[in-house]
Design a protein around this motif. Structure first.
Motif, mmCIF file in Angstrom:
data_model
loop_
_atom_site.group_PDB
_atom_site.id
_atom_site.type_symbol
_atom_site.label_atom_id
_atom_site.label_comp_id
_atom_site.label_asym_id
_atom_site.label_seq_id
_atom_site.Cartn_x
_atom_site.Cartn_y
_atom_site.Cartn_z
ATOM 1 N N TYR A 185 -78.968 -2.302 111.232
ATOM 2 C CA TYR A 185 -78.987 -2.293 112.695
ATOM 3 C C TYR A 185 -78.284 -1.026 113.185
ATOM 4 C CZ TYR A 185 -80.067 -7.149 111.714
ATOM 5 O OH TYR A 185 -80.640 -8.286 111.220
ATOM 6 N N PRO A 186 -79.021 0.076 113.343
ATOM 7 C CA PRO A 186 -78.412 1.375 113.673
ATOM 8 C C PRO A 186 -78.085 1.522 115.155
ATOM 9 C CG PRO A 186 -80.776 1.625 113.327
ATOM 10 C CD PRO A 186 -80.473 0.186 113.063
ATOM 11 N N CYS A 187 -77.175 0.671 115.620
ATOM 12 C CA CYS A 187 -76.775 0.700 117.024
ATOM 13 C C CYS A 187 -75.424 0.027 117.173
ATOM 14 C CB CYS A 187 -77.817 -0.019 117.888
ATOM 15 S SG CYS A 187 -77.925 -1.801 117.578
ATOM 16 N N THR A 188 -74.789 0.244 118.321
ATOM 17 C CA THR A 188 -73.543 -0.433 118.655
ATOM 18 C C THR A 188 -73.841 -1.730 119.400
ATOM 19 O OG1 THR A 188 -73.352 0.727 120.762
ATOM 20 C CG2 THR A 188 -72.328 1.784 118.839
ATOM 21 N N ALA A 189 -72.798 -2.531 119.606
ATOM 22 C CA ALA A 189 -72.979 -3.798 120.315
ATOM 23 C C ALA A 189 -73.446 -3.572 121.739
ATOM 24 C CB ALA A 189 -71.664 -4.575 120.309
ATOM 25 N N PHE A 203 -76.131 -5.738 115.880
ATOM 26 C CA PHE A 203 -75.559 -4.397 115.875
ATOM 27 C C PHE A 203 -74.903 -4.122 114.526
ATOM 28 C CE2 PHE A 203 -72.065 -7.075 117.251
ATOM 29 C CZ PHE A 203 -70.935 -6.518 116.672
ATOM 30 N N GLY A 204 -74.885 -2.860 114.142
ATOM 31 C CA GLY A 204 -74.352 -2.494 112.835
ATOM 32 C C GLY A 204 -73.205 -1.518 112.870
ATOM 33 N N VAL A 205 -72.763 -1.133 114.074
ATOM 34 C CA VAL A 205 -71.711 -0.120 114.205
ATOM 35 C C VAL A 205 -70.743 -0.531 115.302
ATOM 36 C CG1 VAL A 205 -71.216 2.329 114.547
ATOM 37 C CG2 VAL A 205 -73.428 1.646 113.595
ATOM 38 N N PHE A 206 -69.444 -0.558 114.983
ATOM 39 C CA PHE A 206 -68.430 -0.728 116.008
ATOM 40 C C PHE A 206 -68.205 0.610 116.714
ATOM 41 C CE2 PHE A 206 -66.760 -4.019 112.896
ATOM 42 C CZ PHE A 206 -67.179 -5.112 113.645
ATOM 43 N N GLU A 207 -67.671 0.545 117.921
ATOM 44 C CA GLU A 207 -67.361 1.769 118.648
ATOM 45 C C GLU A 207 -66.408 2.657 117.843
ATOM 46 O OE1 GLU A 207 -64.641 2.546 122.412
ATOM 47 O OE2 GLU A 207 -66.522 1.544 122.996
ATOM 48 N N THR A 208 -65.538 2.041 117.058
ATOM 49 C CA THR A 208 -64.566 2.793 116.265
ATOM 50 C C THR A 208 -65.228 3.709 115.243
ATOM 51 O OG1 THR A 208 -64.381 0.801 114.903
ATOM 52 C CG2 THR A 208 -62.637 1.190 116.510
ATOM 53 N N GLU A 209 -66.432 3.346 114.800
ATOM 54 C CA GLU A 209 -67.147 4.157 113.807
ATOM 55 C C GLU A 209 -68.410 4.802 114.363
ATOM 56 O OE1 GLU A 209 -64.211 2.169 112.131
ATOM 57 O OE2 GLU A 209 -65.921 0.924 112.753
ATOM 58 N N ALA A 210 -68.585 4.782 115.676
ATOM 59 C CA ALA A 210 -69.825 5.288 116.279
ATOM 60 C C ALA A 210 -70.058 6.758 115.947
ATOM 61 C CB ALA A 210 -69.805 5.083 117.793
ATOM 62 N N SER A 211 -69.020 7.559 115.997
ATOM 63 C CA SER A 211 -69.195 8.995 115.717
ATOM 64 C C SER A 211 -69.533 9.228 114.247
ATOM 65 C CB SER A 211 -67.938 9.771 116.097
ATOM 66 O OG SER A 211 -66.826 9.364 115.316
ATOM 67 N N LEU A 212 -69.026 8.365 113.370
ATOM 68 C CA LEU A 212 -69.316 8.513 111.943
ATOM 69 C C LEU A 212 -70.776 8.183 111.651
ATOM 70 C CD1 LEU A 212 -66.071 6.922 110.483
ATOM 71 C CD2 LEU A 212 -66.706 9.344 110.448
ATOM 72 N N PHE A 213 -71.312 7.165 112.337
ATOM 73 C CA PHE A 213 -72.736 6.900 112.104
ATOM 74 C C PHE A 213 -73.603 7.955 112.763
ATOM 75 C CE2 PHE A 213 -76.919 5.040 112.752
ATOM 76 C CZ PHE A 213 -77.243 4.841 111.415
ATOM 77 N N ALA A 214 -73.166 8.489 113.901
ATOM 78 C CA ALA A 214 -73.920 9.567 114.535
ATOM 79 C C ALA A 214 -74.028 10.764 113.591
ATOM 80 C CB ALA A 214 -73.255 9.986 115.846
ATOM 81 N N GLU A 215 -72.952 11.066 112.887
ATOM 82 C CA GLU A 215 -72.979 12.132 111.878
ATOM 83 C C GLU A 215 -73.984 11.802 110.776
ATOM 84 O OE1 GLU A 215 -70.159 13.656 108.207
ATOM 85 O OE2 GLU A 215 -69.158 13.018 110.048
ATOM 86 N N THR A 216 -73.962 10.563 110.330
ATOM 87 C CA THR A 216 -74.883 10.117 109.274
ATOM 88 C C THR A 216 -76.330 10.236 109.729
ATOM 89 O OG1 THR A 216 -73.213 8.552 108.453
ATOM 90 C CG2 THR A 216 -75.501 8.160 107.802
ATOM 91 N N ALA A 217 -76.634 9.745 110.924
ATOM 92 C CA ALA A 217 -77.998 9.760 111.443
ATOM 93 C C ALA A 217 -78.515 11.185 111.591
ATOM 94 C CB ALA A 217 -78.053 9.025 112.773
#
Length: 443
Positions: A185-189, A203-217
């Protein structure tokens, strides 16, 4: 999406990483996951039946390892089909297999004690907290959904990307490819449910890790939809294979467990498995009932793998465009049989009396823990978020007794995540033992 980018071996927060000859990034990922403490704890976490004393039932670790095996088979089969059709370079089929295998191994690493009922119990407790404390609810604001709809998938990414390996930047620093394949689930709540897309169901990403998944994507070239706080991404194509491997394993092996524990008649289980394994299965003469179930289970998994591979290839263009919005098993040749499995699980397995009784007990254990440890965080808040101030009293003893990690706790939001990290990371037995300790139940 392009495979050369989708299989990016660069590591989170270390994009310049280059693979070592003979040791691909996915193999390093697999080893880092396998030897991590969160993975080790899966051996004492519920798959379906909480707190059941039966040595032959699946727990989360066995389920994860079996899913990893099925995922590797799916990856190599899909990869070979793509090579044969000149859609993929020779050799990359093994990269795909390795990435799917590693992502499958970690797919449940964020699950709390007592299985999916544990997720619901944690969410229910947080909902009650916000209902009681309007001031706290206002401070957390729209982020409340991260807690009231507690999601093991998001917790899994948090573990991998932030909490493990000394909480260094990037956590376990897994490869972009493995993290992308893991992300169901490549999104936040805040974005979950905002569009009719399979990747937004949860949802698969907490706000705390949002920037880290953005880097991954970005490193993987995943198509982005929306902007700012409303952005989300299309699934990595291999996430569909990870999901299919999980579906195959838990649907079929939950059925085998149901026969083992007596929730379903063995004859009915054999009949269902044969409907999936059709048209070929060996003669059962001289075999025990358990041996027949095991042989039919193995064949059913093989046929389901074939069906998932065909479904991936049938929908290949939509998957690569980021527009495919379904599960592979739901559109496969085995969709009917898997639909029947789902109906039986909902009607007979998930509602079995013994399982329901244990889920009620697990809910109370989690609520007792959350109630008590929330008091610790309230005391910490009163001391300006300084753990040293609690050192000499009862709360200091509790911190030492449980090795509670308070790094990074600086406000209400980070405190709630630390509380969720602590309780969701427990094994079933440790949760019961810790609840008994704080309740004064000795021996």
């Amino acid at each position: 999406m392009e495979w050369d980018t989708l299989l990016n071996p660069g590591r989170l927060c270390r994009p310049e990483y280059t693979e070592t000859a003979g040791r691909p990034a996915s193999l390093q990922d697999y080893d880092r996951i396998l030897f991590s403490q969160p993975f080790r704890r899966l051996a004492q976490k519920t798959q379906v039946h909480p707190l059941v004393h039966h040595d032959h039932l699946h727990h989360r670790m066995i389920h994860s390892m079996e899913t990893s095996s099925v995922g590797r088979s799916l990856g190599i089969a899909v990869g070979q089909r793509l090579v044969d059709e000149a859609r993929l370079d020779e050799g990359q089929q093994h990269v795909i297999a390795g990435v799917v295998q590693a992502a499958c191994l970690m797919h449940d690493i964020g699950n709390p004690p007592f299985g999916h009922s544990g997720e619901a119990s944690i969410g229910e407790w947080f909902a009650g907290l916000f209902a009681r404390d309007a001031a706290l609810a206002a401070k957390i604001g729209a982020r409340q959904a991260e807690f009231t709809a507690f999601e093991g998938n998001a917790q899994g990414f948090r573990i991998a990307a932030s909490l493990e390996m000394g909480r260094r930047e990037g956590g376990m620093r897994l490869s972009y490819a493995t993290l992308g394949a893991f992300m169901k689930y490549p999104c936040t709540a805040a974005v979950s449910g905002s569009a009719p897309y399979v990747g937004l169901k949860k949802f698969g990403v907490f706000e705390t890790e949002a920037s880290l998944f953005a880097e991954t994507a970005a490193a993987l070239g995943l198509p982005q939809r929306g902007e700012g706080a409303s952005r989300w991404w299309a699934r990595h194509p291999l996430a569909f294979l990870v999901e299919a491997a999980d579906d195959i394993c838990y649907r079929i092996l939950d059925l085998e467990d149901a026969a083992t524990i007596g929730d379903l008649p063995t004859a009915q289980v054999i009949e269902i498995l044969e409907s999936i394994a059709a048209p070929d299965w060996p003669d059962a003469e001289g075999m025990t009932a358990h041996e027949i179930v095991a042989s039919r289970r193995a064949l059913a998994i093989g046929r389901a793998i074939d069906a998932a591979v065909d479904a991936f290839m049938d929908h290949y263009e939509a998957i690569m465009e980021g527009t495919f919005s379904d599960g592979l098993m739901e559109v496969s040749a085995k969709a009917g049989a898997f639909g029947e499995l789902k109906d039986i699980s909902n009607a007979r397995i998930f509602t079995a009396r013994r399982k329901t009784e244990l889920e009620i007990a697990g809910r109370q254990v989690l609520h007792d823990l959350l109630d008590h440890f929330h008091g610790l965080f309230e005391a910490l808040k009163a001391e300006g978020w300084e753990p040293e101030a609690l050192k000499s009293g009862y709360w200091g003893k509790l911190i030492r007794a449980t090795d509670l990690d308070l790094r990074g706790v600086v406000d209400d939001y980070t405190a709630l995540h630390a509380l969720a990290d602590f309780v969701s990371g427990m094994t079933d037995r440790y949760a019961v033992r810790t609840r008994d300790m704080i309740a004064g139940r000795v021996g």
